[in-house]
Design an enzyme around this catalytic site. Sequence first.
Site, PDB file in Angstrom:
ATOM      1  N   VAL A  94       0.829  -1.206   0.000  1.00  0.00           N
ATOM      2  CA  VAL A  94       0.000   0.000   0.000  1.00  0.00           C
ATOM      3  C   VAL A  94       0.866   1.259   0.000  1.00  0.00           C
ATOM      4  CG1 VAL A  94      -1.894   1.224   1.138  1.00  0.00           C
ATOM      5  CG2 VAL A  94      -1.836  -1.268   1.172  1.00  0.00           C
ATOM      6  N   CYS A  95       1.979   1.210   0.768  1.00  0.00           N
ATOM      7  CA  CYS A  95       2.869   2.373   0.846  1.00  0.00           C
ATOM      8  C   CYS A  95       3.414   2.735  -0.532  1.00  0.00           C
ATOM      9  CB  CYS A  95       4.032   2.093   1.787  1.00  0.00           C
ATOM     10  SG  CYS A  95       3.514   1.612   3.433  1.00  0.00           S
ATOM     11  N   SER A  96       3.751   1.692  -1.325  1.00  0.00           N
ATOM     12  CA  SER A  96       4.318   1.933  -2.656  1.00  0.00           C
ATOM     13  C   SER A  96       3.277   2.479  -3.606  1.00  0.00           C
ATOM     14  CB  SER A  96       4.901   0.618  -3.198  1.00  0.00           C
ATOM     15  OG  SER A  96       5.854   0.106  -2.289  1.00  0.00           O
ATOM     16  N   ASP A  97       2.049   2.486  -3.177  1.00  0.00           N
ATOM     17  CA  ASP A  97       0.924   2.913  -4.010  1.00  0.00           C
ATOM     18  C   ASP A  97       0.248   4.140  -3.399  1.00  0.00           C
ATOM     19  OD1 ASP A  97      -0.918   2.615  -6.121  1.00  0.00           O
ATOM     20  OD2 ASP A  97      -2.319   1.569  -4.804  1.00  0.00           O
TER      21      ASP A  97
END
Lengths: 202, 189
Positions: A94-97
Amino acid sequence: MKQPRISIITLFLAFILLISMILQIPQVVAAEFKDQIYATGELKPIDSTLAVQVGDKAPDFTLPSIAGKIVGLQDFMGSKNIMLSFVPAAWTPVCSDQWPGYNILQDVFDEHDTIILGITVDNVPTLHSWVLAMEGLWFPVLSDFWPHGQTAASYGLLRSDGTTERALIFIDKQGVIRFIHVEDINIRPPLETVIKGLQSLQ
Amino acid sequence: MIRFLSIISCLTLLVASAPALAQDGPFSPGDVLPQMELPAPEDPAHVQYLGLKPDVQTFTLSDLGDKALVIEIFSMYCPICQREAPQVNEIFALIQSKGLNDKIKLFGIGAGNSELEVRVFADKYATPFPLVPDPDYVLHKIFGGAGTPYFLALVPTSSGEYTVRLSHLGGFDSAESFLKTILKAVDIK
């Protein structure tokens, strides 16, 4: 005797199917980036207790950035509002998105005279590689690695496993917290929440 | 009676989990796309472009008539989708300039994106073709939960379904060459 056996088998199948449905965590990551991401599975939504509230003076900090500078709240006092974007960890789904979406919102943040400070508990080299994989970011990315999670802890956002919550803290030019949003760690905060936070700074 | 209840409960669970089991990863050429209901675009010009009735709230692919389709699964939060956006716009422009507008339609689905997030992306890149939201990943799951961007070229069958002719995950080299590949896949010369 046969009928109860079928029932047990059915219950077992039902259990397996239910587990497989629960594990369908929705997420989408850029195709060329996807293989590099570590799948965390579903995590406890929130695992800390906030130490600040709206109206409080924001706890001060200075942290190293991936640009090689030391960045703190005082650098922006009187000149810029701040959105602190805490994300749990680099190289996770989620962080990478999340931050790449903020890359196309610079004009929106400029209109609200607001800078983003992205913060994780990862060290600088890890963050450097991760941000490169995101094709760069226009805002400072800060490392709360050592003393580990000290800044996150001062806001009450350090989780029991050493990562941080997925949280947005909006701070005005006088250093006062105007809006707080702690999201379920498994979900990206909707853009509507970011806009609401920016509006709180007016 | 216990056996009957067991079978019924098992079947119920299988049906309930069907969407999750329907497609795992990108489609392959020859696959038939499952039925789905999509939200109609906000912009009346885009509703007209797709050939839908003006007051429609949702649509299915069979509502789009006997045309080939290009669907892009994208996200506002995806850096590759951002980088490729001008190129996808160019593909749309090339379709128009080649006079193929009545033969092939292009639209995008914002995986995990709300209406606002789709609008921000469309405004940022002046996207000339329809983009529809998928805030709860419902459509994204139907498309196999693949990464983004994900492009599908499809042709209609006589029974109103759509068959996958091209399934492309990730970026592409140039608009001209990618459109050439798409048109070849859907038998448009």
